[in-house]
Structures are given as structure tokens and as C-alpha cells.
Enzyme design. Structure first.
Site, PDB file in Angstrom:
ATOM      1  N   ALA A   1      -6.171   1.070 -13.145  1.00  0.00           N
ATOM      2  CA  ALA A   1      -6.177   2.460 -12.703  1.00  0.00           C
ATOM      3  C   ALA A   1      -6.596   2.697 -11.264  1.00  0.00           C
ATOM      4  O   ALA A   1      -6.287   3.743 -10.688  1.00  0.00           O
ATOM      5  CB  ALA A   1      -7.083   3.263 -13.626  1.00  0.00           C
TER       6      ALA A   1
ATOM      7  N   PRO B   1      -6.902   2.770  -7.213  1.00  0.00           N
ATOM      8  CA  PRO B   1      -7.965   3.710  -6.869  1.00  0.00           C
ATOM      9  C   PRO B   1      -7.892   5.045  -7.600  1.00  0.00           C
ATOM     10  O   PRO B   1      -8.763   5.879  -7.411  1.00  0.00           O
ATOM     11  CB  PRO B   1      -7.789   3.913  -5.368  1.00  0.00           C
ATOM     12  CG  PRO B   1      -6.340   3.653  -5.120  1.00  0.00           C
ATOM     13  CD  PRO B   1      -5.921   2.622  -6.124  1.00  0.00           C
TER      14      PRO B   1
ATOM     15  N   ASP C   1     -10.842  -6.931 -17.804  1.00  0.00           N
ATOM     16  CA  ASP C   1      -9.553  -7.552 -17.541  1.00  0.00           C
ATOM     17  C   ASP C   1      -8.564  -6.951 -18.542  1.00  0.00           C
ATOM     18  O   ASP C   1      -8.736  -7.105 -19.752  1.00  0.00           O
ATOM     19  CB  ASP C   1      -9.694  -9.062 -17.750  1.00  0.00           C
ATOM     20  CG  ASP C   1      -8.396  -9.783 -17.472  1.00  0.00           C
ATOM     21  OD1 ASP C   1      -7.350  -9.117 -17.378  1.00  0.00           O
ATOM     22  OD2 ASP C   1      -8.428 -11.015 -17.364  1.00  0.00           O
TER      23      ASP C   1
ATOM     24  N   ASP D   1       0.284   0.282 -14.644  1.00  0.00           N
ATOM     25  CA  ASP D   1       0.684   0.262 -13.239  1.00  0.00           C
ATOM     26  C   ASP D   1       0.080  -1.029 -12.672  1.00  0.00           C
ATOM     27  O   ASP D   1      -0.970  -1.009 -12.038  1.00  0.00           O
ATOM     28  CB  ASP D   1       0.123   1.506 -12.545  1.00  0.00           C
ATOM     29  CG  ASP D   1       0.638   1.663 -11.126  1.00  0.00           C
ATOM     30  OD1 ASP D   1       1.827   1.420 -10.899  1.00  0.00           O
ATOM     31  OD2 ASP D   1      -0.162   2.031 -10.242  1.00  0.00           O
TER      32      ASP D   1
ATOM     33  N   CYS E   1       5.094  -1.349  -7.559  1.00  0.00           N
ATOM     34  CA  CYS E   1       5.669  -0.943  -6.274  1.00  0.00           C
ATOM     35  C   CYS E   1       6.334  -2.164  -5.654  1.00  0.00           C
ATOM     36  O   CYS E   1       6.132  -2.477  -4.482  1.00  0.00           O
ATOM     37  CB  CYS E   1       4.618  -0.315  -5.351  1.00  0.00           C
ATOM     38  SG  CYS E   1       3.142  -1.311  -5.153  1.00  0.00           S
TER      39      CYS E   1
HETATM   40  C1  SAM Z   1      -1.161  -1.256  -8.307  1.00  0.00           C
HETATM   41  S1  SAM Z   1      -2.873  -1.155  -8.360  1.00  0.00           S
HETATM   42  C2  SAM Z   1      -3.103   0.256  -9.362  1.00  0.00           C
HETATM   43  C3  SAM Z   1      -2.943   1.559  -8.636  1.00  0.00           C
HETATM   44  C4  SAM Z   1      -3.398   2.751  -9.458  1.00  0.00           C
HETATM   45  N1  SAM Z   1      -2.693   2.805 -10.718  1.00  0.00           N
HETATM   46  C5  SAM Z   1      -3.211   4.059  -8.719  1.00  0.00           C
HETATM   47  O1  SAM Z   1      -2.171   4.689  -8.896  1.00  0.00           O
HETATM   48  O2  SAM Z   1      -4.092   4.470  -7.975  1.00  0.00           O
HETATM   49  C6  SAM Z   1      -3.276  -2.451  -9.412  1.00  0.00           C
HETATM   50  C7  SAM Z   1      -4.747  -2.474  -9.836  1.00  0.00           C
HETATM   51  O3  SAM Z   1      -4.862  -3.476 -10.842  1.00  0.00           O
HETATM   52  C8  SAM Z   1      -6.145  -4.043 -10.762  1.00  0.00           C
HETATM   53  N2  SAM Z   1      -6.061  -5.322 -11.495  1.00  0.00           N
HETATM   54  C9  SAM Z   1      -5.629  -6.524 -11.074  1.00  0.00           C
HETATM   55  N3  SAM Z   1      -5.644  -7.396 -12.083  1.00  0.00           N
HETATM   56  C10 SAM Z   1      -6.089  -6.727 -13.168  1.00  0.00           C
HETATM   57  C11 SAM Z   1      -6.344  -7.071 -14.513  1.00  0.00           C
HETATM   58  N4  SAM Z   1      -6.119  -8.305 -14.958  1.00  0.00           N
HETATM   59  N5  SAM Z   1      -6.820  -6.130 -15.339  1.00  0.00           N
HETATM   60  C12 SAM Z   1      -7.051  -4.865 -14.912  1.00  0.00           C
HETATM   61  N6  SAM Z   1      -6.843  -4.489 -13.650  1.00  0.00           N
HETATM   62  C13 SAM Z   1      -6.357  -5.403 -12.794  1.00  0.00           C
HETATM   63  C14 SAM Z   1      -6.410  -4.165  -9.286  1.00  0.00           C
HETATM   64  O4  SAM Z   1      -7.795  -4.204  -9.033  1.00  0.00           O
HETATM   65  C15 SAM Z   1      -5.741  -2.893  -8.758  1.00  0.00           C
HETATM   66  O5  SAM Z   1      -6.686  -1.881  -8.608  1.00  0.00           O
END
Ligand code: SAM
Length: 708
Positions: A180, A182, A239, A269, A322
Site C-alpha cells: 500500500a 506510500p 510480507d 499494486d 506501473c
Molecule cells: C508499487 S509500490 C505501491 C504503491 C502504492 N500502492 C500506492 O499507490 O501508493 C509497491 C510497494 O510494495 C512494497 N513491497 C515490496 N515487496 C513487498 C512484499 N513482499 N510485501 C508487501 N509489500 C511489498 C514496497 O515497499 C512498495 O511500497
């Protein structure tokens, strides 16, 4: 063209250490010498993104990538003054921007995004950096910054607004945002949850669990979403591949016992290579490599699979990235459908968001090895030289044999040249039946209501597609139980989780009793949904949460969810004597509390009264206000009261459409509005815009004269 800028460069999944750390510490000057990358171009040209007209449209695609990204923002749609803010943009800013110039060129003013509901989404071709630097656009930039800080506006890329809209969120639903931070999409989800009038009242609108694996980013999310004042938000830090079950109480006699809940909506996302943001993140021109997408595929599949387990039958999942890369997009969706044996199905959303120009998902794609060779099958992927590094990639990076049957055309691809945006991929999926017998047993589901759609047979693995090379779908509840909460934190400002307990306050608590009496709160407002973060503090704050959150947090085993934050500030104690109640109502909770307030603490304001309160740095003597307000407040007990401003009293030429309320402190002989500087600035601009004059206000309207 050369673009030069300083950047803290992290892996795009938000994990890992910053790269490019030079002698200058974490910051280093990076130069993008050219907006081109031969491998990127070769890879995507081969994907035949645009079908029959690939050559022409691919050139348009490449040239649009050279153009810097426009600015976009949206108005927080569920706020009563959203319409006023839209009117303020149209009235106060568009004419002024139309006359402004940047580098000698007339500026194109913001335009509503055609497919964004309510005219609340806006895009303007002036890039963000120019908006910030330009003298002639300073006023508009200040407006955007102020309104963003108080939560009336969110600055968000146009394409990033799509997934929450397609999630089709309604009040009362239980929702997870798996990755989620930022938090821009979480914010949209919360807005939709609080959008319509719901029979359950303003507090119990459902549940949104906003999760991120990165604690620092989860803390950023708390900051972002705080502006939205939702008691239905629970921020967690896990995670997502192994996201824990959320236990809900199922035995009325024992609220500490729970069973795994299933969710109505889940947004994935996921972390991605992010090449769809290349117009904004110019470093991608330097750094793009095929290994990024290949490396993220397994994580993406696992997050989507875990979401499928947590989703209820009939529930909707939106998967988005994205990235333009089919390995991170269609390949993940195909593996999700196949590994759930068709329990997850793509939904046709071609009739939704009319006005959004889109392209269908790719029916097939090409896989490139790290050495730049295209290969058709898994066996060729694993040559002697590449075996070690390619061994970790599953066979699902390749198009499955049944790709043609999966309706991958229902996926949405957004390319920059279509409507001058970033690139994006969105897939909307529905869970049409349980994933396993165990899944069927979950409390909320009624599989009898769902007629499974016939699905194409799942292809048998070929000789080279060993089952061990697939991403295993794990539907076993018991397996998913991550490590207990830690006390360590990656974020320098984030407090260790165990130091901030969430303590629920009884509805019989003497403080709650005094608040209810003083403000004459009606029975419909929940009295036993408050928590405190510290019992001892003199500055005790009562945080309000929805009944769902209270239920979830009452179950000990849910501690494994690693809650980072929840609740909105509702009542705050002031250390003041001689008042029957030394709690004040926080402005962020006022819209929720107001409908339940009795008349005892309400005072009606004129515009002139509000102006005095806003212009003052602190307390203002009671005799400085209009006679009606002076008289009314002089007869009240000390303590918090609520000032109201009615559109019926608005002076000529004003655009105020909804009543406004503000917390005010009635002191010994003074009044003081309980808003911070930013909220005051925003309010001042909205209520006393450039068309408003003090003289116009000097003559109170007839309705205002009647005020007591
Ligand atoms: C594309 S960004 C999300 C953007 C967010 N949905 C928004 O619209 O503001 C991906 C996010 O996934 C998190 N992330 C990476 N690996 C992850 C995991 N295994 N489980 C949960 N979050 C994860 C990252 O820290 C990052 O904040």
C-alpha cells in the site's frame, strides 16, 4: 537531451539498500545523458504491443516517452467541500493560469480527467518541476501544497488513479491493500468507503487493511492517510507473500476467539520494475535491464496468490503494476488463473471508466534471457552459461499453452501516447469458487450462491516445465503464521512497535462519561470504540476506530499482523480547570461526531466571526465578535464548543455550498479556533477567496440576524 538531478536511488520495490552511494553519502549526482536504451527498445518492439500497426504506434510510444510527465491531482471526493474546491479551481485559478507563462510560453490550465468521477480528477501539462519553480504559477502551487497538506487534494499520477476505481469499493466492505505505501491508492479506497450515506452511520464503514513490507514506507503511509481521518483504517507491516489471516470473532460468548475472515476487495499494486514511470523517473533510461522484470515475477505471483486465498468467493481483486513488461503483467495473471485452476477469472471491464483510452492485454509475449537472446521455451532459457542465474525463474514467465483461453485481452494496458500519461497495467479478477475444500469452510462464504464459469483446462507441464518450476499456490491456513512482531525498526523516527500498545477504553470510563454528558452525544455514536496509546499521559487522546477494527484487535493472535497504526484522534484532553469537561473534539473527527452533538455546545458564526478567529494568532476577547456570538458564548461553560457556518448566511458572490463546523475553545473571556496553521490557511482561502471583500460582509444577511 541531458537531464541532471540528485536522487536517492532505491530498488523500485522499495526494498533493499540505496544504490549509487558515492563519496557524497547517500546522495549522488546522476546524469541521464540520453533518453534511450537499446535493450529496452529491442525488448518492447519484439513484444508487438500494438498489433497490426506496431511500427507506427511503437514510434509514437517511444517519442512520447521522451516528453516529461504532466502534473495530476485529485480532489478528495467524499468531503462536503469537494464541490467548493472544484469551484475554487475553476473560479480562482483557471483564469489566472490561462494568463501565466513559463519560459515565454502560455500555460495550458488544468483540465478535468474525462473518466474520473465527479470531475474531481485533474491533469495539467505543466510538469511538476515547472509548477514548483515558476513565479507565475506560484499562487497555484501554494494552493496545491496547502490543500494537499490538509487532505483536500491528493497529488497522484493520472494512471495510478485507475486501480482503486476498478476495485468498485462500497461502504461496509472489508478490503486489503497488499502493497500500500506510500498510500495514494489506499486514500482513494478510503474515500470510496466513506463516500455514500450508509445505514451503519459514519464510523462503521467497513475495514481497510493497508499493508507494506517496508516499515519506513508503512510509516509514510500512516502520514499520508492520516489526512483522510478514517476510523476504518488499519496499517500493517508484513510480507504480503505470507500475509497472515485476519481472525474475526465468531463466538459471541468469546470475543477473543476468531476464525479467518475473507475479504470483499483486494488490491495488489505489486512491486514492479516501474518502467511505465520512465517519463518521470529518468534514471530508468540508464538502468533498465531484463533481469528486473524476470526477478520480480515470482514475488508478484506469490502476492497475487496469497490475495486469492484471502479473497472471498464473489470478491474482486485488482492486480496492477506501473510496468509495460508482460512478464510482470499478463504472465503473472495467467499463472494466477492457472495455479488456482480457474477459481480466479478475469472480469471484462471494457464498459467501465468510459473515456479512458486503453489497449487490451497481450495474448502472448516473448521471453528474453539476461544475455539479450529471445527464447521460446524454458529449456532454451536454461543454457549452460545461464543456468545458474536463470534457475530461480519459474516456467510461468513463458506464455502458458492455454493463454488463448484465459481472456488476457480483458487486462488493461495504458500507454503514454494514448492520453499523455505514464504507463500502467491493470487486471480485474473475480474469485468464482473456493480454491480448496478448506477455503470453502471460511465463515462468510456461501459457495452455493456462485455459479462457477467453465474454465479452460490447465495445461499439463511439459517435459521442461517441471512442477518444481511453478510457483506453488499455498492454500493451507495453518502454514501462514509469520514471525511475531519485532521491536526493531528500519525507520529512524518509527517507534518500536511494542512501545505503543493499543489499549481499549471502556464505555463506562469516567472521561467518556463526562464527554457524553458535556457534548450531549446521541446514543448512535459509538461509546466503546476508543483506544489510547498511553494510559498515563495528561494529554490523553481518545482514538476512534470502527467496530470491525475493535473486533479484530480484540483477538490476541491477530498481533501477528504487526499493526503499525490505527484510529483517528477524536477527543483530546486539555489540562485546564474550571470546566465540566476538559476534553476537546479534534477537528479531524468533527465530521463524524457532529451529527450526534446536542445543541448545548453549538454556536452559530457569521463570516465576520470566522474571519476574526482565523486572523488571530490565538485567543480573542469575546466582546470582539458579533453581538449574537458574544452573547451566546458569554453564557456558556468553559470548554470546547463547535462553531457552525451556514451557506444561507454566505455573502453575495460566494460559492459555499455546505455548512462548515469548527472546534472552538471557550476560555475565561475569549474564544480560540482549534485548528492548526495549515487548516486555517486552507479555510481562509476557501471561504475568503479573491472575490470576497470585508465590506460585503459588514452587512449581515437576514438569516444571520436571527442567530442566537
Ligand atoms: C508499487 S509500490 C505501491 C504503491 C502504492 N500502492 C500506492 O499507490 O501508493 C509497491 C510497494 O510494495 C512494497 N513491497 C515490496 N515487496 C513487498 C512484499 N513482499 N510485501 C508487501 N509489500 C511489498 C514496497 O515497499 C512498495 O511500497
Amino acid at each position: 537531451m541531458t537531464a541532471r538531478f540528485n536522487k536517492w536511488k532505491k530498488n523500485r520495490n522499495g526494498k533493499g539498500k540505496p544504490r549509487d552511494q558515492g563519496t557524497e553519502g547517500n546522495y549522488k549526482s546522476i546524469t541521464v545523458t540520453e533518453k534511450s536504451n537499446a535493450m529496452f527498445e529491442r525488448y518492447y518492439r519484439a513484444q508487438n504491443l500494438f498489433g497490426a500497426d506496431n511500427d507506427t504506434e511503437f514510434s509514437a510510444f517511444l517519442s512520447q516517452l521522451q516528453v516529461i510527465l504532466p502534473t495530476a491531482f485529485r480532489i478528495t471526493g467524499n468531503r462536503s467541500h469537494a464541490l467548493e474546491l472544484r469551484a475554487q479551481i475553476e473560479r480562482d485559478f483557471i483564469p489566472y493560469i490561462q494568463a501565466a507563462e513559463v519560459d515565454g510560453v502560455l500555460v495550458e490550465p488544468p483540465k478535468p480527467i474525462p473518466w474520473y468521477p465527479g470531475g474531481f480528477g485533474w491533469q495539467m501539462t505543466v510538469p511538476r518541476i515547472a509548477l514548483k519553480k515558476s513565479e507565475s504559477l506560484k499562487k497555484f502551487h501554494t494552493f496545491l501544497v496547502t490543500e494537499t497538506e490538509v487532505g483536500n487534494i491528493s497529488r497522484q499520477e493520472t494512471v495510478s488513479m485507475i486501480p482503486p476505481l476498478l476495485l468498485d469499493v462500497h461502504p461496509g466492505q472489508r478490503i486489503i491493500d497488499m502493497c500500500a505505501a506510500p498510500g495514494s491508492k489506499t486514500a482513494q479506497i478510503l474515500e470510496a468507503l466513506h463516500a455514500e450515506d450508509a445505514s451503519d452511520g459514519p464510523v462503521d464503514r467497513g475495514l481497510v487493511i493497508a499493508n507494506d513490507a517496508n516499515l519506513k514506507r508503512a510509516c509514510m503511509l500512516v502520514h499520508q492517510t492520516k489526512r483522510l481521518h478514517s476510523p476504518c483504517l488499519l496499517v500493517t507491516h508484513q510480507d504480503a507473500e505470507q500475509m497472515s489471516n485476519v481472525l474475526y470473532p465468531t463466538k459471541p460468548e468469546d470475543p477473543t476467539y476468531g476464525e479467518p475472515a475473507r475479504f470483499d476487495r483486494i488490491l495488489c499494486d505489486v512491486p514492479c520494475s516501474g518502467d511505465g514511470t520512465i517519463r518521470k523517473n529518468l534514471l530508468i533510461w540508464n538502468d533498465w535491464k531484463i533481469a528486473d522484470g524476470l526477478g520480480l515475477h515470482t514475488v508478484q505471483v506469490k502476492i497475487a496468490q496469497r490475495a486469492a486465498v484471502l479473497l472471498q468467493v464473489g470478491g474482486r481483486m485488482v492486480y496492477s503494476t506501473c510496468s509495460f513488461n508482460p512478464i510482470e503483467n499478463e504472465a503473472v495473471v495467467a499463472e494466477l488463473i492457472n495455479s488456482t485452476e480457474g477459481a480466479m477469472q478475469l472480469v471484462d471491464v471494457s464498459d467501465q471508466l468510459p473515456g479512458l483510452i486503453r489497449r487490451p492485454g497481450l495474448p502472448t509475449w516473448k521471453v528474453m534471457r539476461k544475455d539479450g537472446e529471445f527464447v521460446d521455451q524454458y529449456a532454451d532459457f536454461m543454457t549452460e552459461t545461464t543456468a545458474r542465474s536463470h534457475n530461480k525463474y519459474p516456467c510461468s514467465v513463458f506464455p502458458p499453452a492455454n493463454a488463448a483461453d484465459l481472456h488476457l485481452e480483458r487486462c488493461i494496458r495504458i500507454y503514454p501516447q494514448l492520453q499523455n500519461t505514464g504507463g500502467f497495467f491493470v487486471a480485474v479478477l473475480e474469485k468464482i469458487r473456493p480454491l480448496s475444500k478448506r477455503d470453502r469452510k471460511t465463515p462468510q462464504e456461501n459457495p452455493a450462491d456462485v455459479t462457477p464459469e467453465p474454465v479452460a483446462a490447465i495445461p499439463e507441464p511439459t517435459e521442461t516445465e517441471q512442477p518444481s518450476k511453478r510457483v506453488k499456490l499455498d492454500t493451507d491456513e495453518a502454514e501462514v503464521d509469520p514471525a511475531p512482531p519485532t521491536t526493531t525498526s528500519e525507520h529512524p523516527d518509527a517507534k518500536p512497535l511494542k512501545d505503543d500498545p493499543f489499549i481499549f477504553v471502556s464505555g463506562d470510563d469516567p472521561d467518556v462519561e463526562s464527554i457524553w454528558k458535556f457534548f450531549e452525544l446521541a446514543p448512535g455514536f459509538p461509546r466503546d470504540q476508543f483506544l489510547v496509546r498511553s494510559e498515563a499521559s495528561k494529554q490523553r487522546t481518545l482514538y476512534l476506530v470502527s467496530s470491525d477494527i475493535k473486533a479484530v484487535m480484540g483477538i490476541k493472535r491477530n498481533e501477528r499482523m504487526r499493526v503499525v497504526n490505527t484510529g483517528i484522534k477524536c477527543f483530546g484532553r486539555n489540562d485546564i480547570e474550571n470546566t465540566p469537561c476538559n476534553y476537546r473534539i479534534h477537528s479531524e473527527a468533527l465530521p463524524l461526531v457532529y451529527p450526534f452533538l446536542g445543541d448545548a455546545r453549538k454556536v452559530k458564526l457569521l463570516h465576520s466571526d470566522l474571519r476574526i478567529l482565523l486572523e488571530a494568532a490565538g485567543h480573542v476577547s469575546i466582546d470582539k465578535f458579533s453581538p449574537a456570538l458574544s452573547e451566546r458564548s458569554a453564557g456558556m461553560d468553559l470548554g470546547c464548543c463547535i462553531g457552525t457556518l451556514d451557506p444561507a448566511d454566505a455573502p453575495v458572490g460566494h460559492t459555499m455550498v455546505a455548512p462548515m463546523q469548527f472546534p472552538i475553545w471557550r476560555g475565561v473571556s475569549s474564544l480560540n479556533i482549534l485548528l492548526n496553521k495549515k487548516d486555517k490557511d486552507s479555510l481562509q482561502a476557501r471561504v475568503f477567496g479573491p472575490n470576497f471583500t470585508v465590506e460585503a460582509e459588514a452587512e449581515p444577511t437576514a438569516a444571520a440576524e436571527k442567530t442566537v
